[in-house]
Scaffold this motif. Structure first.
Motif, PDB file in Angstrom:
ATOM      1  N   ALA A 162       1.982  -4.614  -5.513  1.00 13.73           N
ATOM      2  CA  ALA A 162       1.714  -3.235  -5.935  1.00 13.73           C
ATOM      3  C   ALA A 162       1.845  -3.045  -7.445  1.00 13.73           C
ATOM      4  CB  ALA A 162       2.666  -2.281  -5.206  1.00 13.73           C
ATOM      5  N   ARG A 176       7.321   1.696 -13.712  1.00 17.17           N
ATOM      6  CA  ARG A 176       7.188   1.945 -12.272  1.00 17.17           C
ATOM      7  C   ARG A 176       8.183   1.071 -11.520  1.00 17.17           C
ATOM      8  NH1 ARG A 176       2.153   0.291 -10.434  1.00 17.17           N
ATOM      9  NH2 ARG A 176       2.163   1.812  -8.720  1.00 17.17           N
ATOM     10  N   ALA A 222       2.137   1.738  -3.623  1.00 17.38           N
ATOM     11  CA  ALA A 222       1.169   1.505  -4.699  1.00 17.38           C
ATOM     12  C   ALA A 222       1.080   2.675  -5.671  1.00 17.38           C
ATOM     13  CB  ALA A 222      -0.199   1.206  -4.104  1.00 17.38           C
ATOM     14  N   ASP A 223       1.352   3.895  -5.207  1.00 16.33           N
ATOM     15  CA  ASP A 223       1.228   5.073  -6.075  1.00 16.33           C
ATOM     16  C   ASP A 223       2.558   5.495  -6.691  1.00 16.33           C
ATOM     17  OD1 ASP A 223      -1.499   5.238  -5.544  1.00 16.33           O
ATOM     18  OD2 ASP A 223      -1.174   6.441  -3.743  1.00 16.33           O
ATOM     19  N   THR A 224       3.520   4.600  -6.742  1.00 18.70           N
ATOM     20  CA  THR A 224       4.811   4.912  -7.359  1.00 18.70           C
ATOM     21  C   THR A 224       4.622   5.414  -8.792  1.00 18.70           C
ATOM     22  OG1 THR A 224       5.963   3.239  -6.043  1.00 18.70           O
ATOM     23  CG2 THR A 224       7.014   3.917  -8.099  1.00 18.70           C
ATOM     24  N   PRO A 225       5.102   6.612  -9.114  1.00 18.51           N
ATOM     25  CA  PRO A 225       4.918   7.134 -10.482  1.00 18.51           C
ATOM     26  C   PRO A 225       5.837   6.459 -11.489  1.00 18.51           C
ATOM     27  CG  PRO A 225       6.131   8.708  -9.131  1.00 18.51           C
ATOM     28  CD  PRO A 225       5.731   7.591  -8.214  1.00 18.51           C
ATOM     29  N   GLU A 226       5.502   6.629 -12.748  1.00 18.22           N
ATOM     30  CA  GLU A 226       6.290   6.079 -13.852  1.00 18.22           C
ATOM     31  C   GLU A 226       7.661   6.758 -13.918  1.00 18.22           C
ATOM     32  OE1 GLU A 226       5.590   3.976 -16.638  1.00 18.22           O
ATOM     33  OE2 GLU A 226       3.640   3.291 -15.939  1.00 18.22           O
ATOM     34  N   ALA A 286       0.825  -1.208   0.000  1.00 18.01           N
ATOM     35  CA  ALA A 286       0.000   0.000   0.000  1.00 18.01           C
ATOM     36  C   ALA A 286       0.860   1.260   0.000  1.00 18.01           C
ATOM     37  CB  ALA A 286      -0.920  -0.011   1.223  1.00 18.01           C
ATOM     38  N   THR A 343      11.461  10.058  -4.536  1.00 17.41           N
ATOM     39  CA  THR A 343      10.902  10.129  -3.187  1.00 17.41           C
ATOM     40  C   THR A 343      11.583   9.094  -2.310  1.00 17.41           C
ATOM     41  OG1 THR A 343       8.744  10.849  -4.017  1.00 17.41           O
ATOM     42  CG2 THR A 343       8.806   9.902  -1.795  1.00 17.41           C
ATOM     43  N   THR A 353      11.624   5.934  -9.203  1.00 24.36           N
ATOM     44  CA  THR A 353      11.092   7.211  -8.704  1.00 24.36           C
ATOM     45  C   THR A 353      10.855   7.190  -7.199  1.00 24.36           C
ATOM     46  OG1 THR A 353       8.878   6.432  -9.300  1.00 24.36           O
ATOM     47  CG2 THR A 353      10.025   7.832 -10.897  1.00 24.36           C
TER      48      THR A 353
END
Length: 510
Positions: free
Chosen positions: A83, A61, A52-56, A49, A133, A109
């Motif tokens: 994920a 990803r 899960a929002d890892t950008p390209e 979780a 990040t 990323t």
């Protein structure tokens, strides 16, 4: 296939939720801690979780991992699969420029880190030309919903991980591994190494290595238990093999240190160990034979493979065969070919390059189509190693064509070290070699020619290398060559002349 290694772990968790799954052994500052399969799977959900929002990035990803040895260093792999992102494990021993190259080349990323490595991750992120990040895994909670089985036909061909290998030309290359490849290899390891639900797998080495994380994940798939060492300690390993741990992959330096501790303890047998895996190319046969005295109930498996090619050979050794230097027959789903310089098949007993045809190997290098094309010939993958096929079908490794040195279980390409040594202001030219070493398998030796009027000091050169290379890549000995390095009429370095001189000389053991 529509399932991944993560799905197999989920199946184990649902089948035996209250069974012990993982233990991280105690250190001088932290107590031992254990988790059930249900708790392990819940942690996977929390980690998945969080990423899960890892950008390209430039290659999709991808999440880089910079983690101390512990539970999260293992669980981040199935979490990334859940994920839908690829994990990029980073060797925590690398220097900052080496880590920066991996993050830049992969285009990751997000970098997940923890403990003392958190500051390292932030420092590296500041050096990059793309946004990264840094996520502190110590702050990630476990209370995410549990993932369902994938059931997605596309999951198999999705990249599950990118393992960076030392580069023959100076920079590490990212070998991609799909979920299908990883799952099939885990099945093969579990089957051929005879692992079962009653096994306690000791993880004595770093989980950023494909071998250690894969053996552990394989054990979980079968329902066995994993015992993680935060750092290797021969005394702790002896205690484990005396009373608890039944299986482990040991690199030569570990076996050497265990042997020394066993001698110190009065040669008391360690009966719990039943399955010992080793890599044959750099293992002392004499040391391997002694392992039968150290572990009276052991089966020793000799294996050969490499990151790009995967699990290639297997042989269940005996005290009578550890001395013959073979690394076994092709493993299930593999075919080994030994070819000459014209790619023609060699007869048994003839030297040639080792090629592999297999159902599970890396699918190529990130961002390096020419290197990928050079390593793959149709459905065959080139090892860069020189071998001999015995008449009985067993493979024997005799040399490494591409200048790879195996030291303490780590693969180091000579060209990678040469590129750094050559930048020293007092060095005119250099060649880096591997010299046999009782403890490390091989030690790295830098042979250098000094510039006119300059002097090359070993301590100074090693300190220079430390700013650019991981500690295990730093030459342990420096040999000053008194004249120009030998070359043939075409100007090509005659490496074999230097190798013979260094191997015959009394180079400090380091």
């Amino acid at each position: 296939m529509q399932y991944s290694v993560a799905d197999m772990l989920g199946m184990s968790a649902r089948s035996r939720p209250d069974a012990l799954a993982a233990t991280v052994l105690a250190t001088p500052t932290t107590p031992e801690r254990s988790w059930t399969f249900a708790q392990v799977w819940q942690r996977v959900a929390g980690l998945a979780a969080a990423i899960a929002d890892t950008p390209e990035g430039r290659n999709g990803r991808m999440v880089a991992t910079l983690l101390p040895n512990g539970l999260d260093a293992l669980l981040i792999y199935p979490a990334a699969m859940v994920a839908g992102v690829a994990s990029v494990p980073v060797n925590t021993r690398l220097a900052l420029p080496e880590i920066a190259h991996i993050l830049s080349d992969s285009g990751a990323t997000v970098v997940v880190a923890a403990g003392p490595l958190l500051d390292t991750a932030r420092e590296v992120a500041a050096l990059l030309d793309h946004d990264v990040t840094v996520l502190d895994l110590d702050t990630v909670p476990d209370d995410a919903p549990l993932p369902d089985p994938t059931g997605d036909p596309a999951v198999g061909q999705r990249v599950g991980a990118v393992f960076y290998t030392s580069g023959t030309t100076g920079l590490p290359k990212g070998a991609t591994m799909t979920n299908d490849t990883w799952l099939i290899n885990c099945f093969r390891w579990g089957w051929q190494l005879r692992l079962g639900p009653d096994d306690d797998m000791l993880v004595p080495g770093p989980l950023f290595h494909m071998s250690y994380c894969s053996f552990a994940l394989c054990c979980w798939m079968i329902g066995g238990r994993v015992r993680i060492m935060p750092t290797f300690d021969a005394a702790v390993a002896c205690d484990e093999f005396a009373e608890r741990s039944t299986a482990a992959f040991l690199v030569p330096s570990m076996t050497t240190m265990i042997s020394q501790e066993w001698e110190r303890r009065g040669r008391t047998p360690l009966p719990a160990m039943k399955r010992m895996m080793t890599a044959g190319a750099a293992v002392s046969p004499v040391l391997l034979k002694q392992a039968y005295d150290i572990f009276p109930n052991v089966e020793i498996s000799e294996t050969y493979g490499w990151t790009e090619g995967g699990f290639a050979t297997f042989e269940l050794k005996s005290p009578d065969t550890v001395l013959d230097g073979t690394v076994g027959h092709p493993t299930v789903g593999c075919e080994i070919l030994v070819v000459d310089e014209d790619d023609q098949l060699c007869a048994p007993g003839q030297r040639g390059e080792i090629l592999l045809r297999t159902l599970a190997c890396s699918s190529g290098y990130l961002n390096l189509p020419e290197a990928t094309a050079a390593s793959w010939t149709g459905d065959l993958i080139r090892s860069g190693d020189i071998g001999i096929m015995d008449a009985d079908g067993r493979l024997r490794i005799v040399d490494r064509k591409n200048g790879m040195i195996i030291t303490g279980g780590e693969n180091v390409y000579a060209a990678e070290v040469e590129q750094v040594v050559a930048q020293h202001p007092a060095v005119l030219e250099t060649v880096v070699l591997g010299k046999p070493h009782e403890k490390w398998g091989e030690q790295i030796v830098a042979v250098v020619v000094a510039r006119p009027g300059e002097t090359v000091e070993q301590d100074d050169l090693r300190a220079f290398c430390r700013d650019h290379l991981a500690d295990y890549k730093i030459p342990r000995a420096v040999v000053v060559w008194p004249e120009a390095l030998p070359r043939n009429s075409m100007g090509k370095l005659q490496r074999f002349v230097v190798e013979k001189s260094v191997r015959d000389a009394a180079v400090p053991a380091g």
